[in-house]
Design an enzyme around this catalytic site. Structure first.
Site, PDB file in Angstrom:
ATOM      1  N   HIS A 124      -2.802  -2.304   2.261  1.00  0.00           N
ATOM      2  CA  HIS A 124      -2.914  -3.090   3.494  1.00  0.00           C
ATOM      3  C   HIS A 124      -4.327  -2.885   4.054  1.00  0.00           C
ATOM      4  O   HIS A 124      -4.935  -1.846   3.835  1.00  0.00           O
ATOM      5  CB  HIS A 124      -1.870  -2.555   4.481  1.00  0.00           C
ATOM      6  N   ASP A 201       0.696   5.521   3.065  1.00  0.00           N
ATOM      7  CA  ASP A 201       0.995   4.539   4.108  1.00  0.00           C
ATOM      8  C   ASP A 201       2.478   4.166   3.971  1.00  0.00           C
ATOM      9  O   ASP A 201       2.856   3.410   3.075  1.00  0.00           O
ATOM     10  CB  ASP A 201       0.080   3.329   3.914  1.00  0.00           C
ATOM     11  N   GLN A 204       6.103   0.472   5.486  1.00  0.00           N
ATOM     12  CA  GLN A 204       7.244  -0.325   4.990  1.00  0.00           C
ATOM     13  C   GLN A 204       8.270   0.550   4.272  1.00  0.00           C
ATOM     14  O   GLN A 204       9.190   0.025   3.636  1.00  0.00           O
ATOM     15  CB  GLN A 204       6.760  -1.425   4.032  1.00  0.00           C
ATOM     16  N   LYS A 227       8.354  -1.120  13.419  1.00  0.00           N
ATOM     17  CA  LYS A 227       8.937  -1.675  12.194  1.00  0.00           C
ATOM     18  C   LYS A 227      10.254  -0.987  11.844  1.00  0.00           C
ATOM     19  O   LYS A 227      10.822  -1.192  10.778  1.00  0.00           O
ATOM     20  CB  LYS A 227       7.957  -1.527  11.028  1.00  0.00           C
ATOM     21  N   CYS A 367      -2.430  -9.290   5.524  1.00  0.00           N
ATOM     22  CA  CYS A 367      -3.405  -8.189   5.550  1.00  0.00           C
ATOM     23  C   CYS A 367      -3.602  -7.563   4.176  1.00  0.00           C
ATOM     24  O   CYS A 367      -3.826  -6.349   4.062  1.00  0.00           O
ATOM     25  CB  CYS A 367      -3.036  -7.122   6.576  1.00  0.00           C
TER      26      CYS A 367
END
Ligand code: PMP
Length: 409
Positions: A124, A201, A204, A227, A367
């Site tokens: 991202h 990261d 998600q 999220k 992104c």
């Protein structure tokens, strides 16, 4: 594994009853942000109604109550992701700020010419742009682990790239574009073999599956409250305590210090050393409530629900014949999202037609511009799922494709 009671879950989300032009909203934009259930909204409004005060252990009752709630939110996050304790949990604004915190406080200070930052082609922009800029300022190089034609990382290439010059491996746990679940434990082990650090990261991943940072052995791990059924305005940076102890703060100010004179200052305890100024207190209370709410559902069941929906969406889209889908087929290495293009129709046009049917999805590069360049498309349409979504909602998306064909193809 008993499946989620989606009907009961939906009752906690009044927003899902919203109608536009007489049609009930079908919310499939969860990778951008998830909806917030009543218990989370209630926790935040109760905080403002009953306990609101600034933290950092004021003497009065309300400040003490707010401080305890704020500190306990760190403990809850630590427990949720398998960290050792609140010292390892820094609250930021979002995943992006968590990336920047390490980029500034570690990257700018530690990197130099000859050092290598290894990213993946599916990063991202939150990590890709950040490390690119830090590389420019320090003279370090950025290398990218290839994504193969199935949408998975080429791990042979990873083994070639990660070497003794590597200072950092930064990888996305679950791709927000391809849906790919990456072998982040293996990448971390490769980094450590060569004396490099790993930054994962998890924006998600944490919302959708059980995540244990100690099992991954990541040095740093980041995600966002908004999220995962929580509020906007709060993100998490996990860092191993021994590393955070060594790092310079990224932001300076009040609430983070041990001693200040006109000449110099020394830093307070972890994690407060990285949280100067008035922090996101109500948001921390909301994130705590969101974690309680998710754990009541059970993260294994959340994961199973999303994998089931992603596999269903993948199969339905693949059966259309004129749809190109990016990333791995449904199954264990796909998270709860599917990005695709309909032949002859721009993603923005398709997404606008879907909006006419009140199906909310996202069009764009999500992104991940360099990844879209590699895929050879300017944009894609992304449907992403959460605990309240159903197969019937995916069917509505599929039905609406005919309109797009009639108008644009
Ligand atoms: N990384 C990934 C994989 C994401 O999906 C996102 C959100 N689209 C981010 C980072 C950035 O999250 P935030 O906007 O909350 O900083």
């Amino acid at each position: 594994l008993e499946s989620l009671d989606v009907e009961a879950i939906r009752e906690e989300f009044p927003i899902l009853e919203r109608e536009f032009d007489g049609q009930q909203v079908v919310y499939l934009d969860n990778a951008a942000t998830t909806q917030t259930p009543d218990p989370v909204v209630d926790a935040m409004s109760d905080y403002y109604r009953e306990s609101n005060a600034n933290v950092h252990r004021g003497i009065h009752h309300l400040s003490q109550e707010a401080s305890i709630a704020y500190e306990e939110a760190h403990d809850r996050v630590a427990e949720f992701i398998g960290a050792d304790g609140r010292e390892e949990i820094v609250f930021t604004k979002n995943t992006t700020e968590s990336e920047n915190l390490i980029a500034y406080s570690w990257g700018l200070n530690e990197l130099g010419p000859g050092d290598e930052i290894v990213l993946t082609e599916m990063e991202h922009h939150a990590s890709l742009v950040t490390w690119q800029q830090i590389a420019k300022r320090t003279g370090a190089n950025v290398e990218y682990i290839r994504v193969d034609e199935t949408g998975r990382l080429d791990m042979d290439h990873a083994r070639d790239l990660i070497g003794d010059d590597t200072a950092l491996v930064s990888a996305v746990h679950v791709s927000n574009t391809l849906g790919t679940v990456n072998p982040v434990g293996e990448l971390t082990a490769l980094a450590h073999e060569h004396g490099a650090l790993s930054f994962i990261d998890g924006a998600q991943a944490v919302p959708n599956r059980p995540v244990d940072v100690s099992e991954i052995d990541a040095d740093f791990y980041a995600f966002s409250g908004h999220k995962m059924a929580g509020p906007t305005g709060i993100g998490v940076l996990y860092g191993k305590q021994s590393l955070l102890e060594e790092l310079e703060p990224y932001l300076y100010g009040g609430g983070m210090i041990r001693k200040v004179t006109f000449e110099d200052s020394t830093w307070g305890e972890l994690p407060w050393k990285f949280e100067p100024g008035t922090p996101p207190i109500a948001e921390a209370v909301g994130l705590h409530a969101a974690i309680d709410w998710l754990e009541d559902l059970g993260m294994e069941r959340v994961q199973a629900h999303e994998e089931e929906l992603a596999a269903y969406a993948y199969d339905q889209l693949a059966a259309e014949g004129d749809v190109e889908i990016y990333g791995p087929e449904g199954g264990a290495d796909r998270g709860g999202l599917v990005s695709f293009n309909l032949d002859g129709v721009h993603a923005h046009d398709l997404t606008s037609i879907l909006n006419d049917h009140t199906v909310a999805v996202r069009a764009g590069d999500h992104c991940t511009q360099p990844l879209h360049d590699k895929l050879g498309v300017p944009a894609s349409t992304r449907a992403s799922f959460y605990v309240y979504n159903t197969r019937e909602e995916i069917d509505k998306l599929i039905d609406a494709l005919d309109d797009a064909r009639a108008l644009f193809a």
